[in-house]
Design a protein around this motif. Sequence first.
Motif, PDB file in Angstrom:
ATOM      1  N   VAL A 111     -20.048 -13.042 -31.902  1.00  0.00           N
ATOM      2  CA  VAL A 111     -19.730 -12.644 -33.278  1.00  0.00           C
ATOM      3  C   VAL A 111     -19.899 -11.139 -33.431  1.00  0.00           C
ATOM      4  CG1 VAL A 111     -20.471 -12.770 -35.695  1.00  0.00           C
ATOM      5  CG2 VAL A 111     -20.261 -14.871 -34.352  1.00  0.00           C
ATOM      6  N   GLU A 112     -20.998 -10.599 -32.907  1.00  0.00           N
ATOM      7  CA  GLU A 112     -21.299  -9.174 -33.082  1.00  0.00           C
ATOM      8  C   GLU A 112     -20.299  -8.257 -32.382  1.00  0.00           C
ATOM      9  OE1 GLU A 112     -25.418  -9.102 -31.925  1.00  0.00           O
ATOM     10  OE2 GLU A 112     -26.085  -9.496 -33.990  1.00  0.00           O
ATOM     11  N   ASP A 113     -19.485  -8.796 -31.466  1.00  0.00           N
ATOM     12  CA  ASP A 113     -18.426  -7.996 -30.834  1.00  0.00           C
ATOM     13  C   ASP A 113     -17.393  -7.532 -31.857  1.00  0.00           C
ATOM     14  OD1 ASP A 113     -19.499  -8.134 -28.286  1.00  0.00           O
ATOM     15  OD2 ASP A 113     -18.183  -9.776 -27.631  1.00  0.00           O
ATOM     16  N   PHE A 114     -17.241  -8.283 -32.972  1.00  0.00           N
ATOM     17  CA  PHE A 114     -16.219  -7.913 -33.962  1.00  0.00           C
ATOM     18  C   PHE A 114     -16.634  -8.165 -35.406  1.00  0.00           C
ATOM     19  CE2 PHE A 114     -15.398 -12.254 -32.639  1.00  0.00           C
ATOM     20  CZ  PHE A 114     -15.176 -12.919 -33.829  1.00  0.00           C
ATOM     21  N   GLY A 115     -17.827  -8.719 -35.623  1.00  0.00           N
ATOM     22  CA  GLY A 115     -18.236  -9.059 -36.979  1.00  0.00           C
ATOM     23  C   GLY A 115     -19.726  -8.904 -37.191  1.00  0.00           C
ATOM     24  N   THR A 116     -20.212  -9.529 -38.245  1.00  0.00           N
ATOM     25  CA  THR A 116     -21.620  -9.466 -38.615  1.00  0.00           C
ATOM     26  C   THR A 116     -22.230 -10.851 -38.487  1.00  0.00           C
ATOM     27  OG1 THR A 116     -21.184  -7.682 -40.186  1.00  0.00           O
ATOM     28  CG2 THR A 116     -23.243  -8.909 -40.479  1.00  0.00           C
ATOM     29  N   TYR A 117     -23.321 -10.927 -37.732  1.00  0.00           N
ATOM     30  CA  TYR A 117     -24.041 -12.184 -37.542  1.00  0.00           C
ATOM     31  C   TYR A 117     -25.362 -12.084 -38.286  1.00  0.00           C
ATOM     32  CZ  TYR A 117     -25.992 -16.253 -35.129  1.00  0.00           C
ATOM     33  OH  TYR A 117     -26.535 -17.473 -34.828  1.00  0.00           O
ATOM     34  N   GLY A 135     -27.767 -14.563 -38.521  1.00  0.00           N
ATOM     35  CA  GLY A 135     -28.848 -15.447 -38.101  1.00  0.00           C
ATOM     36  C   GLY A 135     -28.854 -16.676 -38.982  1.00  0.00           C
ATOM     37  N   GLU A 136     -30.043 -17.113 -39.394  1.00  0.00           N
ATOM     38  CA  GLU A 136     -30.169 -18.352 -40.175  1.00  0.00           C
ATOM     39  C   GLU A 136     -29.549 -18.265 -41.561  1.00  0.00           C
ATOM     40  OE1 GLU A 136     -31.426 -21.287 -38.966  1.00  0.00           O
ATOM     41  OE2 GLU A 136     -31.569 -20.205 -37.071  1.00  0.00           O
ATOM     42  N   MET A 137     -29.583 -17.078 -42.154  1.00  0.00           N
ATOM     43  CA  MET A 137     -29.143 -16.929 -43.530  1.00  0.00           C
ATOM     44  C   MET A 137     -28.798 -15.463 -43.757  1.00  0.00           C
ATOM     45  SD  MET A 137     -31.418 -17.927 -46.903  1.00  0.00           S
ATOM     46  CE  MET A 137     -32.045 -19.356 -46.047  1.00  0.00           C
ATOM     47  N   GLY A 138     -27.870 -15.216 -44.675  1.00  0.00           N
ATOM     48  CA  GLY A 138     -27.541 -13.831 -44.965  1.00  0.00           C
ATOM     49  C   GLY A 138     -27.021 -13.652 -46.362  1.00  0.00           C
ATOM     50  N   GLU A 139     -26.927 -12.396 -46.751  1.00  0.00           N
ATOM     51  CA  GLU A 139     -26.318 -12.067 -48.035  1.00  0.00           C
ATOM     52  C   GLU A 139     -25.425 -10.855 -47.827  1.00  0.00           C
ATOM     53  OE1 GLU A 139     -29.961  -9.587 -50.081  1.00  0.00           O
ATOM     54  OE2 GLU A 139     -29.795 -11.719 -50.524  1.00  0.00           O
ATOM     55  N   VAL A 140     -24.332 -10.853 -48.579  1.00  0.00           N
ATOM     56  CA  VAL A 140     -23.346  -9.787 -48.457  1.00  0.00           C
ATOM     57  C   VAL A 140     -22.689  -9.610 -49.827  1.00  0.00           C
ATOM     58  CG1 VAL A 140     -21.514 -11.380 -47.682  1.00  0.00           C
ATOM     59  CG2 VAL A 140     -21.371  -8.954 -47.095  1.00  0.00           C
ATOM     60  N   THR A 141     -22.293  -8.377 -50.109  1.00  0.00           N
ATOM     61  CA  THR A 141     -21.524  -8.110 -51.320  1.00  0.00           C
ATOM     62  C   THR A 141     -20.090  -7.847 -50.899  1.00  0.00           C
ATOM     63  OG1 THR A 141     -23.454  -7.213 -52.447  1.00  0.00           O
ATOM     64  CG2 THR A 141     -21.294  -6.624 -53.351  1.00  0.00           C
ATOM     65  N   CYS A 201      -6.322 -13.262 -46.334  1.00  0.00           N
ATOM     66  CA  CYS A 201      -7.764 -13.049 -46.458  1.00  0.00           C
ATOM     67  C   CYS A 201      -8.166 -11.691 -45.891  1.00  0.00           C
ATOM     68  CB  CYS A 201      -8.535 -14.155 -45.747  1.00  0.00           C
ATOM     69  SG  CYS A 201      -8.394 -15.754 -46.568  1.00  0.00           S
ATOM     70  N   GLU A 202      -9.023 -11.005 -46.634  1.00  0.00           N
ATOM     71  CA  GLU A 202      -9.569  -9.727 -46.178  1.00  0.00           C
ATOM     72  C   GLU A 202     -10.979  -9.882 -45.639  1.00  0.00           C
ATOM     73  OE1 GLU A 202      -8.769  -6.314 -48.788  1.00  0.00           O
ATOM     74  OE2 GLU A 202      -7.513  -7.693 -49.941  1.00  0.00           O
ATOM     75  N   ALA A 203     -11.570 -11.035 -45.862  1.00  0.00           N
ATOM     76  CA  ALA A 203     -12.885 -11.370 -45.316  1.00  0.00           C
ATOM     77  C   ALA A 203     -12.889 -12.857 -44.986  1.00  0.00           C
ATOM     78  CB  ALA A 203     -13.992 -11.057 -46.316  1.00  0.00           C
ATOM     79  N   VAL A 204     -13.588 -13.216 -43.906  1.00  0.00           N
ATOM     80  CA  VAL A 204     -13.759 -14.612 -43.512  1.00  0.00           C
ATOM     81  C   VAL A 204     -15.240 -14.821 -43.231  1.00  0.00           C
ATOM     82  CG1 VAL A 204     -13.268 -16.357 -41.743  1.00  0.00           C
ATOM     83  CG2 VAL A 204     -11.423 -14.896 -42.602  1.00  0.00           C
ATOM     84  N   ILE A 205     -15.756 -15.918 -43.764  1.00  0.00           N
ATOM     85  CA  ILE A 205     -17.164 -16.252 -43.579  1.00  0.00           C
ATOM     86  C   ILE A 205     -17.261 -17.631 -42.950  1.00  0.00           C
ATOM     87  CG2 ILE A 205     -19.353 -16.709 -44.736  1.00  0.00           C
ATOM     88  CD1 ILE A 205     -18.556 -14.599 -46.804  1.00  0.00           C
ATOM     89  N   HIS A 206     -17.972 -17.716 -41.810  1.00  0.00           N
ATOM     90  CA  HIS A 206     -18.205 -18.991 -41.128  1.00  0.00           C
ATOM     91  C   HIS A 206     -19.654 -19.387 -41.392  1.00  0.00           C
ATOM     92  CE1 HIS A 206     -18.384 -22.138 -38.156  1.00  0.00           C
ATOM     93  NE2 HIS A 206     -17.139 -21.909 -37.771  1.00  0.00           N
ATOM     94  N   CYS A 207     -19.833 -20.585 -41.935  1.00  0.00           N
ATOM     95  CA  CYS A 207     -21.157 -21.061 -42.339  1.00  0.00           C
ATOM     96  C   CYS A 207     -21.877 -21.832 -41.234  1.00  0.00           C
ATOM     97  CB  CYS A 207     -21.043 -21.928 -43.590  1.00  0.00           C
ATOM     98  SG  CYS A 207     -20.361 -21.056 -45.012  1.00  0.00           S
ATOM     99  N   GLY A 208     -21.536 -21.577 -39.993  1.00  0.00           N
ATOM    100  CA  GLY A 208     -22.284 -22.129 -38.874  1.00  0.00           C
ATOM    101  C   GLY A 208     -21.713 -23.388 -38.269  1.00  0.00           C
ATOM    102  N   TYR A 210     -18.009 -12.567 -41.053  1.00  0.00           N
ATOM    103  CA  TYR A 210     -19.443 -12.787 -41.205  1.00  0.00           C
ATOM    104  C   TYR A 210     -19.757 -14.221 -40.781  1.00  0.00           C
ATOM    105  CZ  TYR A 210     -18.659  -8.848 -44.337  1.00  0.00           C
ATOM    106  OH  TYR A 210     -18.263  -7.656 -44.866  1.00  0.00           O
ATOM    107  N   ALA A 211     -20.940 -14.425 -40.189  1.00  0.00           N
ATOM    108  CA  ALA A 211     -21.308 -15.775 -39.756  1.00  0.00           C
ATOM    109  C   ALA A 211     -22.819 -15.967 -39.781  1.00  0.00           C
ATOM    110  CB  ALA A 211     -20.784 -16.034 -38.346  1.00  0.00           C
ATOM    111  N   VAL A 212     -23.218 -17.229 -39.945  1.00  0.00           N
ATOM    112  CA  VAL A 212     -24.614 -17.637 -39.814  1.00  0.00           C
ATOM    113  C   VAL A 212     -24.711 -18.680 -38.706  1.00  0.00           C
ATOM    114  CG1 VAL A 212     -25.291 -17.147 -42.200  1.00  0.00           C
ATOM    115  CG2 VAL A 212     -24.430 -19.422 -41.612  1.00  0.00           C
ATOM    116  N   ARG A 213     -25.938 -18.902 -38.273  1.00  0.00           N
ATOM    117  CA  ARG A 213     -26.210 -19.872 -37.218  1.00  0.00           C
ATOM    118  C   ARG A 213     -26.302 -21.265 -37.823  1.00  0.00           C
ATOM    119  NH1 ARG A 213     -28.231 -21.624 -32.722  1.00  0.00           N
ATOM    120  NH2 ARG A 213     -30.325 -22.200 -32.196  1.00  0.00           N
ATOM    121  N   GLY A 214     -25.650 -22.218 -37.169  1.00  0.00           N
ATOM    122  CA  GLY A 214     -25.748 -23.616 -37.571  1.00  0.00           C
ATOM    123  C   GLY A 214     -26.728 -24.357 -36.692  1.00  0.00           C
TER     124      GLY A 214
END
Length: 163
Positions: free
Chosen positions: A69-75, A77-83, A28-35, A53-57
């Motif tokens: 999360v912000e120490d190494f990734g993108t947070y 908040g409640e919802m996000g979008e990314v390409t 994997c080159e990207a990992v997304i955690h859905c909260g 990348y992660a959102v808040r659960g």
Amino acid sequence: MQIGIVSDTHDNAAQVEAAVETFADAGCEAVIHCGDFVAPFSVTPFDGDWSFYAVRGNNDGEWAVQSTVEDFGTYFGEMGEVTIDGCAVAVYHGTSGEIVDALVECGNYDYVFHGHTHERGHEERAGTVRINPGGISIPPAPEPFSVATLSTETGEVEFHELG
């Protein structure tokens, strides 16, 4: 490109480690955690050789989850979008089924990733693919813990049972 999708790990360190190992093995080159990490110690294992990348659960009660999360990734908040690799992705925990449906049906995204129900799901509606990777086994969700991987090249979604 392979994307790893995970949600609802709820401080289960063994299953977090299994998810991280699965994503590394899948390349994997990207990992997304859905909260629903719950606490910061459940975040740090995801600091890997990928974009994160992660959102808040709804159970992420410790606000230090965001700064961890912000120490190494993108947070987001409640919802996000990314390409990612040309694919428009919406990420939301999934607390409101109506919001999940609206994200899928709005036509703005190739993929909508969410969790919350602890039940894996994969469907396509009107050109948008909805993916719920699952979560730890909490009744009434009887399935074992699983994560998903998505190939942006082929669109193939694979679920990996980890517990």
